[in-house]
Design a protein around this motif. Sequence first.
Motif, PDB file in Angstrom:
ATOM      1  N   ASP A  82     -15.072 -86.127  44.690  1.00 34.90           N
ATOM      2  CA  ASP A  82     -16.150 -86.899  44.325  1.00 34.90           C
ATOM      3  C   ASP A  82     -17.017 -87.560  44.972  1.00 34.90           C
ATOM      4  OD1 ASP A  82     -15.732 -85.554  41.794  1.00 34.90           O
ATOM      5  OD2 ASP A  82     -16.091 -87.291  40.540  1.00 34.90           O
ATOM      6  N   ARG A  86     -20.361 -86.544  46.519  1.00 36.99           N
ATOM      7  CA  ARG A  86     -21.932 -87.059  46.447  1.00 36.99           C
ATOM      8  C   ARG A  86     -22.116 -87.356  48.089  1.00 36.99           C
ATOM      9  NH1 ARG A  86     -22.835 -91.841  45.362  1.00 36.99           N
ATOM     10  NH2 ARG A  86     -23.407 -91.611  43.329  1.00 36.99           N
ATOM     11  N   TYR A 107     -25.596 -85.172  39.408  1.00 36.62           N
ATOM     12  CA  TYR A 107     -24.133 -85.276  39.709  1.00 36.62           C
ATOM     13  C   TYR A 107     -22.986 -85.478  38.756  1.00 36.62           C
ATOM     14  CZ  TYR A 107     -19.942 -84.812  42.379  1.00 36.62           C
ATOM     15  OH  TYR A 107     -18.397 -84.367  43.077  1.00 36.62           O
ATOM     16  N   ASP A 108     -23.757 -87.248  38.525  1.00 29.18           N
ATOM     17  CA  ASP A 108     -22.643 -88.057  38.097  1.00 29.18           C
ATOM     18  C   ASP A 108     -22.957 -87.823  36.879  1.00 29.18           C
ATOM     19  OD1 ASP A 108     -21.850 -89.240  40.109  1.00 29.18           O
ATOM     20  OD2 ASP A 108     -23.758 -90.794  39.964  1.00 29.18           O
ATOM     21  N   ARG A 111     -20.479 -84.918  35.126  1.00 26.50           N
ATOM     22  CA  ARG A 111     -19.172 -85.391  35.288  1.00 26.50           C
ATOM     23  C   ARG A 111     -18.764 -86.873  33.972  1.00 26.50           C
ATOM     24  NH1 ARG A 111     -20.254 -82.974  39.138  1.00 26.50           N
ATOM     25  NH2 ARG A 111     -18.447 -81.504  40.360  1.00 26.50           N
ATOM     26  N   PRO A 116     -17.660 -92.175  41.111  1.00 27.08           N
ATOM     27  CA  PRO A 116     -16.345 -91.667  41.426  1.00 27.08           C
ATOM     28  C   PRO A 116     -15.276 -92.460  41.918  1.00 27.08           C
ATOM     29  CG  PRO A 116     -17.984 -92.137  42.727  1.00 27.08           C
ATOM     30  CD  PRO A 116     -18.703 -92.766  41.698  1.00 27.08           C
ATOM     31  N   THR A 119     -10.982 -91.646  46.353  1.00 23.52           N
ATOM     32  CA  THR A 119     -10.149 -90.554  46.916  1.00 23.52           C
ATOM     33  C   THR A 119      -8.984 -90.683  47.654  1.00 23.52           C
ATOM     34  OG1 THR A 119     -11.768 -89.318  45.741  1.00 23.52           O
ATOM     35  CG2 THR A 119     -10.477 -87.780  47.912  1.00 23.52           C
TER      36      THR A 119
END
Length: 294
Positions: A82, A86, A107-108, A111, A116, A119
């Motif tokens: 994510d 982004r 986008y958020d 989900r 996010p 990662t």
Amino acid sequence: MSIGNSPEDDHPSDDRLAQHRPAPDGPAQERPADDRPSIGHVLRQARIDAGLSVDEISTSTRVRVPIVQAIEQDDFSRCGGDVYARGHIRTLARAVGVDPAPLLAQYDEGRGGRPPAPTPAAPLFEAERIRSDPRRPNWTAAMVAAIVAVIGFVAYTAFSGDDGDGGRQQVAEDTPPASGKPAPKPSAPKPADPKPDPSDSAIAGVPRDKVTVKVDATDGRSWISAKDHNGRLLFDGLLQQGESKTFQDKQKIDLVLGDAGAIQLFVNGKQVENEFEPGQVERLTYTKGDPEVG
């Protein structure tokens, strides 16, 4: 006269079904999010309106063509997570003249509205690595050729120097100079000053005819990648917190920062003020005339 329920009782009429349907203006009919065009559609339409091809967008943003195509089809699985998805959305939106904030919010929302998750840096090595030019020259062969040329030059100089000394000695013995003074000995050629390698100390006295970029991981670790003006990869790896790297080139330095919020930059001896967010992926280019964000 029939016994039991009639066929009409087994199948409710349209009027009875209508009683159980929600009103047209009820909550079930309110779907504003579904009426919005998708993220990929917005980015693709903006690119087309700007008259740009996928290859041109990839070249200007350094996002590889397969990832650009996947995002325009609303496939974010190739982004590596994510955080990087982004970052790609923000980069592509700026390249085609679209405000990235609504797209990031959309986008958020898709989900669950969750921020996010962090990662790991490992997927970025596959998703965001600066690919070396497949047509770059064979440096090994060039180095071998240079070594052979240096050895040949040294050998030629040695033999030529012996012959020249012998010839001068013979002349001195047979025909002394008219002035009676010994002939001056030729001075040895002064070796060229070695070029300094880029290091952390180079930031203290940067040359004006080059660009010098220092990357300092002050607030955390970050994956970074750097290339010179010929596209040669200078560094590609993880910079731990407290570590720093300095890169130097005669024209420009291209950078990709995996976590720009953890990085402090010094360009040509001056600190670059930035407002990068934690986890934000940034692609930067600096030249001799900077500091300014590339």
